[in-house]
Scaffold this motif. Structure first.
Motif, short mmCIF file in Angstrom:
data_model
loop_
_atom_site.label_atom_id
_atom_site.label_comp_id
_atom_site.label_asym_id
_atom_site.label_seq_id
_atom_site.Cartn_x
_atom_site.Cartn_y
_atom_site.Cartn_z
N SER A 1 0.86 -1.19 0.00
CA SER A 1 0.00 0.00 0.00
C SER A 1 0.89 1.23 0.00
CB SER A 1 -0.88 -0.05 1.25
OG SER A 1 -1.09 1.26 1.72
N SER B 1 1.07 3.99 1.30
CA SER B 1 0.49 4.77 2.40
C SER B 1 1.30 6.04 2.63
CB SER B 1 0.54 3.92 3.68
OG SER B 1 1.91 3.66 3.98
N ARG B 2 0.75 6.89 3.46
CA ARG B 2 1.45 8.11 3.86
C ARG B 2 2.80 7.74 4.49
NH1 ARG B 2 1.35 13.36 2.36
NH2 ARG B 2 3.36 13.82 3.31
N LYS B 3 2.78 6.69 5.32
CA LYS B 3 4.01 6.26 6.01
C LYS B 3 5.06 5.78 4.99
CE LYS B 3 5.52 2.93 9.44
NZ LYS B 3 5.20 1.57 9.86
#
Lengths: 618, 618
Positions: A361, A363-365
């Protein structure tokens, strides 16, 4: 593939044969190695010498796996053994060194081990002599150990018995052997150059060796045989190589050793491509021979500029793709200040498409992690866009590409699920290396790296770099490299744009060799020294002997120097060169085994006319 | 025979072929070497690169002998050459480096040189480019030069162009190559050991390398990889070799260098004769391959005692005979005080028969010369007798043999015209070495030395020597050599009589290798240290890592280390190792070319925490 290599141990039985001069034997000497016996030897009386690898009791039977460099043979002490033999067998511990005399017999069918060369047989012991004993081990002798580095290095004689270290030291031997075998057939002379030479520091620090005969004078250990191999070319030796020990007194930084080994080479009457071709043939032969691995006939060639632009560094790992794309032209059409500002300042905008990954994913992270990697190289911001299932752009900087979606998609070949990344920077190099750091991280984190060996050449390096600290130009490589002919008239007026006849060999993201066509003209060499801020006087003092040699009919010449430690490390699929060096120093430059460096007798220092400066005054 | 070796130069034409990546060429690159063209190339257009070896005008013709590593080709600038080409030809001087383009043609019959590979052809020049020029030479580039050593070493790049140096450096390359090729087939691993190690001085002085990171601490350069190769055996590598650089900070004495190269070898699970046999096979192969010279399958073996007794030293030159004879028993029958006194004091009487030599008069001066050579080794008097044409003894000590003439003649196989020499000394060794010095002098002076290579082994050396100065026993070889098993119980009670499992390889009167079976037992090793006056504490401090290694299952092992420099020197029929080293130091331990050792920057010393002791305080 490294573990798949088949080395057939062929022990020289001749050398073991008795002869009328035989000295008194002080141990029961082997007649075969531990890697040799097969069903064909059934019934044969043999003597084995080796180490107790493992031993176990099974009822009244005693099984010993006896190990030497050539393999493992199972020894059995039967229940009909003499009490003395049984007692000896019972007293054995791991790593005892023993001599076993016995009779080869077939193992019971159920005990046959098809994976071992000696797996069909065992040796019924009739005599066991303990040649030397061994206390409890600091770690198990196995394929690899998880003991700490300093423990491994303290007991390096045990660590080297592990299957992994045995294989790697053997690989190193086979690698260097194959190099020599190729060069033997191509008119190279192996010539030894001295290692007590004149100190001509530039670049790294020299190790010094105080002279006893001449108070206050020193020899230096060579950082490389650079000047000497050039002088060998002036001497007419035409083609030279040496497996050369080199020394750099650098601060511990990553995986460096104080001493390292390079294949040092130099050729006369050659141009760049002769050197490149020779190396391609050499490693083509070596990888085939040692790894059973076929390299392409030609390695890819990238200019320094293209490598920086496309891979974000000058040692690209080509085992995965992820090319960096310049979207400068497109970026001018956005109204994004970060882009237009960088471009206006003479900078660039770089983009990278991260293909959608099964189970990953974006993701932001995930994106923050990439931004962090980029920040190390100077990119303050990382722009991003996610490509939706329908091809629409969402998030991050997507709004700035309103109306430009198709053009951007086409430039980056974007597909649904992809993540697009952007870095703008007023400095080309920082934009490149920042995005390059992201590319490298993605290659590892996403498991994109294909197995195998990807060589490439990086060519057309800049000859000079401007040192902001000293405010001088200095040699990007070293001062003896030839500028490309078209820049010779503008060396002084525009050093920054001069390209050199330099080349690096890159393997799997590591620089493994560096070389150049050299200057062979005194006047040109002096111009380079001057640009690098050496006065004629200083240059003459340090490098006068090279300039002198150039005066006496120097031939055009060039060379290269592949690093042995690093290449073997890569071939052995390791990440530290300590894994392919028999006795390395630790990262603190200490050998925990012999505790060097160490204090020496006052008498030794007196003889060298030296006084140790008191710590307080340092 | 060295000059008779035929090395066929096979230049790799492949590597010269053009290819699509070819970098811009900055000189007219050779298509053939200077050692390659024959009548078969008639009419071929070629480019040669090389050095102007000689050039001469013959009317309007200009002849140039162009030289490279592969040979010499004659280039002709015809009288129909362009004015430009003629002018270039006229401007050439010796050792200019040039590119010549031209057409191969047959030489006129009268000009054919059958002794040169290229002697049937010449190249008619159509273009000559000067690649670099050369000022007046300090000495001529020829087969050999009579320039002084320091001149040769200052201009080593020119000296190395001489035919002799080119051949010797090539011989060294071929020698080491053949060694490797043999060892590659006999299960040896070539393993590199570190050269920045712990200082464990004993024997020679260590070279020290100051540590920058650890003030007051030092690494040492290895005197040999002795302890490390033993640890490799403990590590299970079984058979190891290395062409190893070694360092000894000794006072200039004869033909020594600060750094030298040895073939360092070690084997596990072997006895002495395994090592000796391996070396016999190795050099049998190497001498056949490199020198086209057949060695005997077995080398002669002499005990130390027999070698001293018969040849007066432990490195006998067996290319000539002249055996020394002990006439102790006969001497007791004389009433000559010098003989009987020496014998009564536990000494010996040695005799040497010098066969009558065509054209050599055994004059008083001749005999005095021999006496002088003997005196260096301690013989105060040299007795002599001349054997007359009728077999009668005259002169010197003949009167003391009255009535013993037949017995003496029989002992020495004396013949008319011979000279008989006698040395009596209360010390066996001094009698032997004194007569040995005479034997050596006679071998040279009388031209008795046969051509060829005479190897022999010296075995059964004493393990210890008593140092009169320190009044301690010390190791005759080094402290890691195994005593012969029968002496193990009497090591401490009678060190002087202990024989070691030691062996030296001797070639033509030079010691060229030294080795031993090693101790692999901690307790035995500690006993040896103690006998050599090392306390357990001191031994542990210096050699603790070896003792530790021995505790963990050490195998029986042994090795040897032939000296590369010296062997090549002998093979090249030279008397100095400087003739077979590319860049040697002079006898003052200086390299006149780069002027090392030299002073270094104060900053370098500061970083190493060192202060130079002022000369006055030394």
């Amino acid at each position: 593939m490294y573990n798949g290599v088949t080395f057939v141990p062929v022990f020289d039985k001749e050398a073991l044969k008795g002869n009328p001069f035989m000295a008194e034997e002080f141990f029961n000497k082997r007649t075969v190695t531990c890697g040799q016996l097969t069903a064909a030897d059934n019934g044969r009386k043999v003597v084995l010498n080796g180490w107790v690898h493992r031993d176990r009791n099974h009822g009244a039977l005693h099984f010993i796996n006896l190990r030497d460099r050539y393999g493992i043979t199972q020894v059995v002490v039967d229940d009909d053994a003499s009490p003395e033999l049984s007692a000896t067998a019972a007293s054995l511990r791991m790593e005892f060194c023993v001599a076993v005399e016995g009779i080869v017999r077939l193992r019971p069918d159920s005990m046959v081990n098809k994976d071992m060369h000696t797996g069909e047989v065992e040796v019924k012991a009739i005599r066991i002599d303990i040649l030397s004993t061994c206390p409890a081990l600091p770690f198990m002798i196995d394929e690899e150990t998880d003991a700490k580095e300093d423990t491994r290095l303290t007991y390096r004689y045990l660590d080297l018995r592990s299957g992994g270290m045995q294989k790697r030291i053997r690989l190193r031997h086979e690698f260097v052997k194959a190099i020599r075998q190729y060069l033997y057939t191509t008119n190279f002379y192996e010539i030894e150059t001295p290692t007590l030479i004149k100190s001509t520091p530039e670049g790294a620090r020299d190790f010094l060796v105080p002279s006893r005969l001449y108070p206050g004078k020193f020899y230096a250990l060579p950082q490389s045989p650079q000047l000497l191999k050039q002088i060998l070319m002036v001497s007419g030796f035409d083609r030279y190589f040496q497996i050369a020990r080199c020394y750099r007194d650098e601060d511990a930084r990553g995986d460096r050793q104080l001493e390292f080994t390079q294949l040092d080479m130099e050729m006369s009457f050659v141009t760049r491509d002769d050197v490149l071709e020779l190396i391609e043939k050499l490693f083509g032969y070596v990888f085939d021979k040692v790894m059973n691995y076929r390299l392409p006939v030609k390695f890819r060639r990238l200019t320094y500029h293209d490598s920086m632009n496309t891979y974000g560094n000058d040692k690209p790992d080509l085992r995965f793709d992820l090319p960096i794309v310049d979207i400068g032209l497109l970026a001018t059409k956005t109204n994004f200040d970060a882009f237009t500002g960088a471009l206006a300042a003479g900078g660039v905008v770089k983009a990278l498409r991260v293909p959608a990954q099964e189970g990953v994913s974006f993701s932001r992270k995930f994106i923050d992690g990439l931004a962090e990697a980029a920040a190390v190289y100077g990119a303050r911001n990382l722009g991003w866009i996610k490509v939706g299932d329908d091809g629409t752009f969402t998030g991050g900087v997507s709004k700035f590409f309103a109306g430009l979606e198709d053009e951007l998609s086409a430039s980056l070949e974007a597909k649904p699920g992809d993540l697009l990344l952007f870095i703008a920077h007023p400095q080309w190099k920082k934009a490149c290396t920042s995005m390059g750091a992201i590319r490298s991280k993605l290659g590892k984190d996403l498991g994109l790296i294909r197995p195998g060996f990807e060589f490439c050449w990086i060519i057309d390096f800049p000859l000079f770099e401007f040192n902001e600290e000293t405010e001088h130009w200095e040699a990007a490589h070293h001062m003896f490299s030839m500028p490309q002919t078209e820049y010779i008239s503008t060396l002084e007026s525009d050093p920054g744009s001069v390209k050199g006849d330099l080349y690096d060999l890159v393997l799997n993201g590591y620089e493994v060799a560096s070389g150049s066509i050299r200057i062979h003209d005194v006047e040109l060499q002096k111009r380079i020294f001057r640009i690098c801020n050496f006065s004629d006087e200083e240059a003459e003092k340090r490098f006068g002997f090279l300039l002198d040699a150039f005066r006496y009919g120097a031939p055009p010449h060039g060379g290269i120097a592949p690093g042995i430690d690093r290449m073997v490390m890569i071939m052995a699929e390791q990440t530290s060169i300590k894994e392919v060096i028999a006795f390395p120093k630790n990262t603190a430059a200490i050998s925990p085994m012999d505790d060097s460096p160490s204090e020496v007798d006052g008498k030794q220092l007196d003889e060298l006319h030296l006084i140790i400066k008191k710590q307080a005054t340092v």
